[in-house]
Design a protein around this motif. Structure first.
Motif, PDB file in Angstrom:
ATOM      1  N   VAL A  35       0.875  -1.177   0.000  1.00 44.45           N
ATOM      2  CA  VAL A  35       0.000   0.000   0.000  1.00 44.45           C
ATOM      3  C   VAL A  35       0.911   1.225   0.000  1.00 44.45           C
ATOM      4  O   VAL A  35       2.123   1.096   0.182  1.00 44.45           O
ATOM      5  CB  VAL A  35      -0.936   0.024   1.248  1.00 44.45           C
ATOM      6  N   TYR A  36       0.334   2.414  -0.186  1.00 45.31           N
ATOM      7  CA  TYR A  36       1.143   3.637  -0.125  1.00 45.31           C
ATOM      8  C   TYR A  36       1.467   3.965   1.332  1.00 45.31           C
ATOM      9  O   TYR A  36       0.623   3.834   2.215  1.00 45.31           O
ATOM     10  CB  TYR A  36       0.404   4.823  -0.761  1.00 45.31           C
ATOM     11  N   ARG A 225      -1.307  -4.945  20.753  1.00 42.37           N
ATOM     12  CA  ARG A 225      -0.643  -3.665  20.988  1.00 42.37           C
ATOM     13  C   ARG A 225      -0.336  -2.961  19.684  1.00 42.37           C
ATOM     14  O   ARG A 225       0.301  -1.933  19.664  1.00 42.37           O
ATOM     15  CB  ARG A 225       0.637  -3.888  21.779  1.00 42.37           C
TER      16      ARG A 225
END
Ligand code: TXA
Ligand code: MG
Length: 334
Positions: A35-36, A225
């Motif tokens: 993804v970007y 987390r």
């Protein structure tokens, strides 16, 4: 309609300008094969703070550091376990992030309070070109997905502008080939554990490490987390729900005759004349992933009352997509 933009070109001059800005502590939208990313100098505290501000990301969520070569792992990690070396040798550059023990004092701003660091060597030629020049090839680029916190990751330069505004310099590397975020492997655990599934699957990792797939996929002992494992994430604003094919057909028929604006994301065949709100995606997980986020964005922008997504096959090849869409369903409608 194809979601893939194949004619994107990044000129050398733009790469140089991006590197100049990154070295000056500014943010740049960076294409990767997954993804970007929204990139900044990982060792510049103010620059990394700008990423958190732009994304609206909570301070305790660590960001991944992108590096030019696996040989540089030792600059960031206090210890490079054999498992990490093997995975880097097998799958870098590529859609794999390794969590390693962080060298004290290194890239503190990226750590979100953890004593670990997430490292990835991306294969996208534009990301590679930037990393090769940035700080003489020795630097690291902090780059979370270039979306507002909790929203759908961008897979085109236009998506990044839509998320973060037109003022940001975004290198247009075309539509991302993978289309979903990298597989994250925690190499501080023994045996390593997959924190976020991706295109690179447990079976490939298990084979490389000579460990059981089930061990790699064992659940975490502690509370999640990392942002990518929060139950609500990757979410459209339009309510999204899982539906069987039968439920989709029934909802479409009843809904559209009652004037409800329904969107559908399903496998072929399409049982009606082409309709912009009924999108079919290929029954191949790689091709599905490549187009998924662009399609979700388009449906989310169409002013629909609800989107029905056809349940995915139960096989391991679809694990990462079941994961992303389950979180999207959970976080949708807000
Ligand atoms: O494919 C990708 O990984 C993309 C591209 C841009 O590289 N990046 C990406 O970054 O998805 P982000 O920040 O959206 O998601 C990274 C995930 C988050 O869930 C973050 O909490 C987790 O990786 N992460 C980063 N550093 C970590 C660490 N030291 N320990 C545990 N999780 C970590
Ligand atoms: Mg993200």
């Amino acid at each position: 309609m194809s979601e893939v933009n194949t004619d994107a070109q990044v000129r050398p001059r733009e790469i140089i300008e991006a590197v100049r800005r990154l070295e000056a502590g500014e943010l740049v939208g960076l294409p990767t094969e997954t993804v970007y990313g929204l990139a900044a100098d990982a060792e510049n505290v103010q620059a990394v703070a700008r990423i958190y501000a732009a994304k609206g990301r909570p301070a305790d969520h660590p960001v991944i550091v992108h590096i030019h070569r696996a040989a540089d792992l030792g600059h960031w990690a206090s210890e490079v376990p054999e498992t990490a070396r093997k995975l880097a040798a097998a799958f870098w550059p590529g859609p794999l992030t390794l969590i390693l023990p962080r060298k004290p004092g290194v890239a503190d701003a990226c750590a979100g309070g953890q004593n670990t660091i997430g490292l990835r060597c991306p294969s996208h030629p534009v990301a590679q070109a930037v990393l090769a020049i940035f700080k003489g090839g020795q630097g690291g680029l902090a780059a979370p997905s270039a979306n507002r916190f909790g929203r759908i990751s961008p897979t085109t330069a236009a998506h990044v502008h839509a998320e973060l505004g037109d003022d940001l310099l975004v290198l247009d590397g075309g539509a991302c080939a993978v289309g979903i975020e990298s597989t994250i492997v925690d190499c501080t655990a023994q045996p390593p554990r997959i924190l976020r599934p991706g295109q690179l699957q447990a079976a490939d990792i298990a084979q490389t490490l000579g460990v059981a797939e089930a061990d790699l996929l064992r659940p975490a002992e502690s509370a999640p987390r990392v942002a990518g494992v929060l139950p609500a994430h990757y979410a459209p604003r339009t309510p999204l729900q899982w539906c069987s094919r039968e439920q989709i057909n029934a909802r479409w028929e009843i809904g559209t005759s009652a004037g409800r604006r329904i969107g559908v994301l399903a496998f072929p065949p399409q049982p009606l004349a082409p309709h912009p709100s009924w999108v079919t995606l290929p029954a191949d997980p790689a091709a599905y992933a490549q187009q998924l986020y662009a399609v979700l964005r388009r449906l989310d922008a169409a002013g629909l009352e609800e989107i029905c997504v056809e349940v995915l096959p139960p096989s391991p090849a679809w694990l990462a997509l079941r994961d992303r869409l389950t979180r999207a369903v959970h976080g949708s409608g807000r």
